[in-house]
Design a protein around this motif. Sequence first.
Motif, mmCIF file in Angstrom:
data_model
loop_
_atom_site.group_PDB
_atom_site.id
_atom_site.type_symbol
_atom_site.label_atom_id
_atom_site.label_comp_id
_atom_site.label_asym_id
_atom_site.label_seq_id
_atom_site.Cartn_x
_atom_site.Cartn_y
_atom_site.Cartn_z
ATOM 1 N N GLN B 176 0.854 -1.185 0.000
ATOM 2 C CA GLN B 176 0.000 0.000 0.000
ATOM 3 C C GLN B 176 0.893 1.240 0.000
ATOM 4 O O GLN B 176 1.719 1.414 0.881
ATOM 5 C CB GLN B 176 -0.856 -0.044 1.265
ATOM 6 N N ASN B 181 -0.813 13.830 1.488
ATOM 7 C CA ASN B 181 -1.649 14.984 1.177
ATOM 8 C C ASN B 181 -0.941 16.210 1.703
ATOM 9 O O ASN B 181 -0.752 16.343 2.915
ATOM 10 C CB ASN B 181 -3.003 14.868 1.853
ATOM 11 N N LEU B 204 -8.379 27.010 -0.960
ATOM 12 C CA LEU B 204 -7.869 25.642 -0.831
ATOM 13 C C LEU B 204 -8.266 24.815 -2.044
ATOM 14 O O LEU B 204 -9.456 24.752 -2.390
ATOM 15 C CB LEU B 204 -8.431 25.024 0.447
ATOM 16 N N LEU B 240 1.975 21.912 5.146
ATOM 17 C CA LEU B 240 1.568 20.850 6.060
ATOM 18 C C LEU B 240 1.316 19.599 5.232
ATOM 19 O O LEU B 240 0.615 19.658 4.224
ATOM 20 C CB LEU B 240 0.298 21.232 6.824
ATOM 21 N N ARG B 246 0.334 2.363 5.696
ATOM 22 C CA ARG B 246 -0.022 1.055 6.252
ATOM 23 C C ARG B 246 1.248 0.458 6.831
ATOM 24 O O ARG B 246 2.278 0.389 6.152
ATOM 25 C CB ARG B 246 -0.567 0.169 5.114
ATOM 26 N N VAL B 277 -0.320 17.739 17.773
ATOM 27 C CA VAL B 277 0.197 17.483 16.423
ATOM 28 C C VAL B 277 0.751 18.767 15.832
ATOM 29 O O VAL B 277 0.377 19.866 16.255
ATOM 30 C CB VAL B 277 -0.911 16.940 15.480
ATOM 31 N N PRO B 278 1.628 18.662 14.864
ATOM 32 C CA PRO B 278 2.148 19.870 14.228
ATOM 33 C C PRO B 278 1.032 20.710 13.610
ATOM 34 O O PRO B 278 0.005 20.187 13.173
ATOM 35 C CB PRO B 278 3.072 19.319 13.132
ATOM 36 N N ALA B 279 1.249 22.009 13.605
ATOM 37 C CA ALA B 279 0.328 22.942 12.965
ATOM 38 C C ALA B 279 1.167 23.922 12.158
ATOM 39 O O ALA B 279 2.314 24.214 12.515
ATOM 40 C CB ALA B 279 -0.482 23.701 14.020
ATOM 41 N N GLN B 296 -3.234 3.575 14.596
ATOM 42 C CA GLN B 296 -4.418 2.804 14.996
ATOM 43 C C GLN B 296 -4.399 1.504 14.212
ATOM 44 O O GLN B 296 -4.514 1.537 12.975
ATOM 45 C CB GLN B 296 -5.703 3.583 14.730
ATOM 46 N N GLN C 176 -7.939 -2.042 0.623
ATOM 47 C CA GLN C 176 -7.300 -0.780 0.959
ATOM 48 C C GLN C 176 -8.386 0.244 1.287
ATOM 49 O O GLN C 176 -9.263 0.496 0.475
ATOM 50 C CB GLN C 176 -6.484 -0.333 -0.254
ATOM 51 N N TRP C 177 -8.340 0.788 2.465
ATOM 52 C CA TRP C 177 -9.396 1.704 2.878
ATOM 53 C C TRP C 177 -9.222 3.071 2.223
ATOM 54 O O TRP C 177 -8.105 3.601 2.187
ATOM 55 C CB TRP C 177 -9.370 1.894 4.393
ATOM 56 N N VAL C 179 -8.743 6.812 1.899
ATOM 57 C CA VAL C 179 -8.126 7.786 2.803
ATOM 58 C C VAL C 179 -8.779 9.138 2.542
ATOM 59 O O VAL C 179 -8.613 9.721 1.476
ATOM 60 C CB VAL C 179 -6.610 7.872 2.554
ATOM 61 N N ASN C 181 -8.893 12.840 3.444
ATOM 62 C CA ASN C 181 -8.266 13.989 4.096
ATOM 63 C C ASN C 181 -9.186 15.165 3.920
ATOM 64 O O ASN C 181 -9.436 15.580 2.784
ATOM 65 C CB ASN C 181 -6.923 14.313 3.443
ATOM 66 N N THR C 183 -10.498 19.145 5.137
ATOM 67 C CA THR C 183 -10.165 20.393 5.815
ATOM 68 C C THR C 183 -11.417 21.251 5.896
ATOM 69 O O THR C 183 -12.075 21.485 4.888
ATOM 70 C CB THR C 183 -9.056 21.148 5.055
ATOM 71 N N LYS C 205 -4.169 22.550 10.499
ATOM 72 C CA LYS C 205 -3.770 21.588 11.519
ATOM 73 C C LYS C 205 -4.748 20.415 11.553
ATOM 74 O O LYS C 205 -5.955 20.619 11.579
ATOM 75 C CB LYS C 205 -3.812 22.304 12.870
ATOM 76 N N PRO C 206 -4.242 19.190 11.610
ATOM 77 C CA PRO C 206 -5.165 18.067 11.779
ATOM 78 C C PRO C 206 -5.656 17.986 13.218
ATOM 79 O O PRO C 206 -5.008 18.502 14.134
ATOM 80 C CB PRO C 206 -4.315 16.842 11.435
ATOM 81 N N ILE C 209 -7.576 12.880 15.035
ATOM 82 C CA ILE C 209 -7.058 11.785 14.214
ATOM 83 C C ILE C 209 -7.518 10.451 14.791
ATOM 84 O O ILE C 209 -7.344 10.175 15.971
ATOM 85 C CB ILE C 209 -5.511 11.850 14.175
ATOM 86 N N PHE C 210 -8.107 9.654 13.976
ATOM 87 C CA PHE C 210 -8.620 8.319 14.326
ATOM 88 C C PHE C 210 -9.779 8.355 15.324
ATOM 89 O O PHE C 210 -10.230 7.288 15.765
ATOM 90 C CB PHE C 210 -7.513 7.415 14.917
ATOM 91 N N ILE C 227 -10.428 5.667 6.321
ATOM 92 C CA ILE C 227 -9.553 6.437 7.202
ATOM 93 C C ILE C 227 -9.930 7.892 7.004
ATOM 94 O O ILE C 227 -9.929 8.390 5.871
ATOM 95 C CB ILE C 227 -8.071 6.204 6.849
ATOM 96 N N THR C 229 -9.329 11.779 8.230
ATOM 97 C CA THR C 229 -8.486 12.706 8.981
ATOM 98 C C THR C 229 -8.946 14.146 8.752
ATOM 99 O O THR C 229 -8.673 14.757 7.709
ATOM 100 C CB THR C 229 -7.008 12.565 8.556
ATOM 101 N N HIS C 231 -9.062 18.236 9.318
ATOM 102 C CA HIS C 231 -8.134 19.332 9.611
ATOM 103 C C HIS C 231 -8.944 20.605 9.825
ATOM 104 O O HIS C 231 -9.990 20.799 9.211
ATOM 105 C CB HIS C 231 -7.196 19.595 8.429
ATOM 106 N N THR C 242 -10.103 15.514 0.069
ATOM 107 C CA THR C 242 -9.326 14.837 -0.964
ATOM 108 C C THR C 242 -9.265 13.375 -0.561
ATOM 109 O O THR C 242 -8.752 13.055 0.515
ATOM 110 C CB THR C 242 -7.924 15.442 -1.058
ATOM 111 N N THR C 244 -8.365 9.461 -1.398
ATOM 112 C CA THR C 244 -7.495 8.604 -2.199
ATOM 113 C C THR C 244 -7.968 7.160 -2.065
ATOM 114 O O THR C 244 -8.094 6.648 -0.948
ATOM 115 C CB THR C 244 -6.047 8.726 -1.698
#
Lengths: 334, 334, 334, 334
Positions: B176, B181, B204, B240, B246, B277-279, B296, C176-177, C179, C181, C183, C205-206, C209-210, C227, C229, C231, C242, C244
């Motif tokens: 995988q 992103n 965006l 970012l 996986r 988390v980073p920002a 996870q 494959q899940w 993904v 993303n 915002t 910033k995310p 998560i999970f 999955i 995520t 932001h 977005t 994937t």
Amino acid sequence: MLNTLIVGASGYAGAELALYLNRHPHMNITGLTVSAQSADAGKLLSDLHPQLKGIVDLPVLPLENVAEAAKGVDVVFLATAHEVSHDLAPQFLAAGCVVFDLSGAFRVNDPAFYTQYYGFEHQHTDWLEKAVYGLAEWQAEAIKQAQLIAVPGCYPTAAQLALKPLVDNQLLNNDQWPVINATSGVSGAGRKASLGNSFCEVSLKPYGIFNHRHHPEISSHLGIPVIFTPHLGNFPRGILETITCRLKAGVTAQDVAEAYHNAYQGKPLIRLYSKDVPALKNVVGLPFCDIGFAVQGEHLIVVAAEDNLLKGASSQAIQCLNLRFGFPETQSLF
Amino acid sequence: MLNTLIVGASGYAGAELALYLNRHPHMNITGLTVSAQSADAGKLLSDLHPQLKGIVDLPVLPLENVAEAAKGVDVVFLATAHEVSHDLAPQFLAAGCVVFDLSGAFRVNDPAFYTQYYGFEHQHTDWLEKAVYGLAEWQAEAIKQAQLIAVPGCYPTAAQLALKPLVDNQLLNNDQWPVINATSGVSGAGRKASLGNSFCEVSLKPYGIFNHRHHPEISSHLGIPVIFTPHLGNFPRGILETITCRLKAGVTAQDVAEAYHNAYQGKPLIRLYSKDVPALKNVVGLPFCDIGFAVQGEHLIVVAAEDNLLKGASSQAIQCLNLRFGFPETQSLF
Amino acid sequence: MLNTLIVGASGYAGAELALYLNRHPHMNITGLTVSAQSADAGKLLSDLHPQLKGIVDLPVLPLENVAEAAKGVDVVFLATAHEVSHDLAPQFLAAGCVVFDLSGAFRVNDPAFYTQYYGFEHQHTDWLEKAVYGLAEWQAEAIKQAQLIAVPGCYPTAAQLALKPLVDNQLLNNDQWPVINATSGVSGAGRKASLGNSFCEVSLKPYGIFNHRHHPEISSHLGIPVIFTPHLGNFPRGILETITCRLKAGVTAQDVAEAYHNAYQGKPLIRLYSKDVPALKNVVGLPFCDIGFAVQGEHLIVVAAEDNLLKGASSQAIQCLNLRFGFPETQSLF
Amino acid sequence: MLNTLIVGASGYAGAELALYLNRHPHMNITGLTVSAQSADAGKLLSDLHPQLKGIVDLPVLPLENVAEAAKGVDVVFLATAHEVSHDLAPQFLAAGCVVFDLSGAFRVNDPAFYTQYYGFEHQHTDWLEKAVYGLAEWQAEAIKQAQLIAVPGCYPTAAQLALKPLVDNQLLNNDQWPVINATSGVSGAGRKASLGNSFCEVSLKPYGIFNHRHHPEISSHLGIPVIFTPHLGNFPRGILETITCRLKAGVTAQDVAEAYHNAYQGKPLIRLYSKDVPALKNVVGLPFCDIGFAVQGEHLIVVAAEDNLLKGASSQAIQCLNLRFGFPETQSLF
């Protein structure tokens, strides 16, 4: 149903006109045009302004022959540069169209104004004389009869709506010129590539100090001198003007409130603030001009806010259309 | 003191280089140049980038003769387009300068890469072979010996710093591909007029899906395929990246933490997050790459942030300079 | 004309509902309420949301007695927190109102979902069973019969609209899940004071998560694991996702295009992109979900954009209203 | 090396002080404190301000005993609210520390000022008398001798730097008060949760019309009345002030230029513009005050820009420190 043509539809004001006219129950968009030289010619309006996808998907055609373009058209909106409007308006007028011009080409009924501030000799002084200045709250009667309506500039709309009740009621001390500090969103500069308007370069900054073209438009219509300092702000749209005036001795906050109340009572697109003050956020995307004020001694601060593309351009043009044809004044505006 | 020349000083990365080099105790800026065709030639750097007024007021001169420009110069920074760097670097190298190239011209030691992704045949394969890829945390030893350092691209820096510890420790399930992103500020597009980067048009939005040039740079240096989707964000600077991977069966969060710890222990410009988390905000204006992650089950999400103009360009170039000449690694960087 | 009540009118989604309902020709706003404890109780809606001044100047009253409030009301919109909706909806339903709930309280027809992800035991499992999930493009027939419509969450709306045609047509490789993303603008966090949402603290910033609540909402309605995520972005409104995915072997771009075409042909509020990709700017302030995609080999990237307060909340609620009562689907939406 | 303590380190100005002091070759940060009641007490500074991670990772400790905290400390920075500074400064002064106070507690050497504008009776009129106002370009000699330096407010710094050369040279017509229109970034409101400063609520808007506390600070130090209208802008930091003045009859642009030149020649942190005008972007993150002007007839418009957290707070405090201890004036400032 009136058939309507938007000339210069590729710009930001043109897109807003299309959105309003599309939802107007008495209007039928029969054409969108740009200059035949434009790289946008032939594209869909919704390719240039993807927010309009699924709303107005008409092509933006090159304007090659005015007589042809005017056929069957009742109403024309010119969202074009002033030189272009200067040339096109008389041709559409001759074809019998009612013309709403969003440029500066017919805003001041004095040819000398154009020589001095726009750098060209006006060739259509007959139309200059007949044109009605579309400051909607103040010109409703004249607009009803007009064939050519010159929609005011973005800065002048807010400035005049804020100052005219004070001037007309002679509340201001003429020894001291009103100081108009205005900040506009970047869309005021039009839809075009330029380093100065690129995202990384824009920040709050004055420009055109003592020499912006909207300065004489404001002064000549108000009939008083003013100091006008425009700024570019880091936002796409909206104008906020903070205007500092000196009142005549003895004039009170109550007098000011009455002047505004009398001027704008029953005017649905002027919102007077009796508490808090106008903020840019309150007007963006909406057809209003918001006005608030505060008095301390002889000093008066008036705050006016509008969307530069709407009350400062396209929604005021539609408001003028509504007045001109007897539709409800706010038809399709919110 | 080393004498240094910045070629392509008019761009955003050039301005950042000038700011760092001006405060570097061992560096002396002896010249700033742009292409002889540029409208910026002859202006002060601080006229192009007014934030530098009073800091670096040197003129940006047209680069007409490399041999002349290289005289007495120890170190050259090329903040130029890849074609320009491709032509200029060998000339400065021949004159004995140490060259830090911020373009893509020497980043991948395989000529076929340029034919395929950059559309030209590389003429300096000798230098391509000798060039050291300036991913500072991973190439310190090689950088110390190099005459030509190819500073990595903005997106690839963050992506590799985030993924390399995982790849090197064989923590990833190869079936995988990691999904990268990434969102970059508008300065990534350079200092130039364009409609797409004008203030009113930016929002965006993904771009270059499946075909951005940084994609093969990332893959070829990591040695694994990835899916890389860049986005333009509505901010001037910063990147970012949210990377979804996986893990191999049995790999734990602890394994991931150790891989990062082992890779970046003692590396002052990588900041690992053990909480939060980073920002974007945390890295703008600073020379760091911030990395955080969450696991996870078999899924791992890594978040990396950097300033695209700094760790993604200019500060990494200075970091490489510091490594190359034995200065403290973070000298003048914060 | 239907009489309507907006409960929780003080929030951002409530304000948008008021704007839409005010211009809806078949709707009559008869009341606006907030919690009796709220500091906003008793104020005008247009004091809380000054953009509504002159449009909806009704007071926001404390909701003290549901039976009283429901008198003469045909339609109720609940723009309230999930616990509040959970308690109020059955009372308004018992009074015979049709209820559009914008919270998560009735979105998943499985009581266990609430225990696990919302941390409370659902007390109204009868209504949970009868509630129709208001993903308008997919539930039109069920919505027409429903008394309780659970309007989907902001992230889930875009995610499902993007993925459902692929899932239903079995185009995805299940190993494959997908993904996701995503915002979102800051308005997604609601109208309230918080350090994290203060202007100086917000940047890309995310978060969550999970463990974001919209994750199981997406998975359970799609019937596949994903999955997700989210932001936070530095803009007031809008969502860009977005996504994937891995396609099943042999699935082509043409198959994907057909799946979207078949699903959304004739659906006026889904805009499929055949060129370029969706951008946040295109949907802010508008009731659409924009969808575009690109395929490379077995990899598919889908981009979906919507206004989180509109298609992700209020305009979808109105779209459901239109469907429920047989009004044109886009009535009053643009 | 001087040992230094930052009191109120959790705020935005405190974080900037930490960044500067960390890179100052003669300063050693020995402590960071907040109020013992603060939820931030005990956290790392870099948890509150993650941009400082890896730079200043010291804990922010509760300030419980001033005598204890002052031990071994040479220099104290108070980045605290004015009531707090009012109470703490005398204690640190008594312990022999040199104190730089960034609040309003000691800025005007007149106790009546505090009763009238700050609503409390000043208890330390001895220190009020001895305090030196830290407008660095104008008070260098006094600062060198001072034990207590009251660093000016953000708006007053720019306003005074812009107006003082005009006032001192008697260039202004006293019949007309200078009109100061100022716009500040949101960080001016401090680091705290508030609905008004939340991302979705901020937009360009005046506030504190005729009653902002910086108004009397400006007037009293300049010795002339002014009209001061602050605005909140939609950006995190920076201040732009556009000041409209009436010149005395006969005063020319050349006179104005000379006044500025004479005042600021050799002052490294004032940048005078002879072409173009200051813009917010040019000063954000930098310790300068930029000043430009234009004259037309008797009207003068001065534009001043600074970073509200730097020249309007922290960098000016460090500049005062540099002057006080004989370090180079710009040491560690860029």
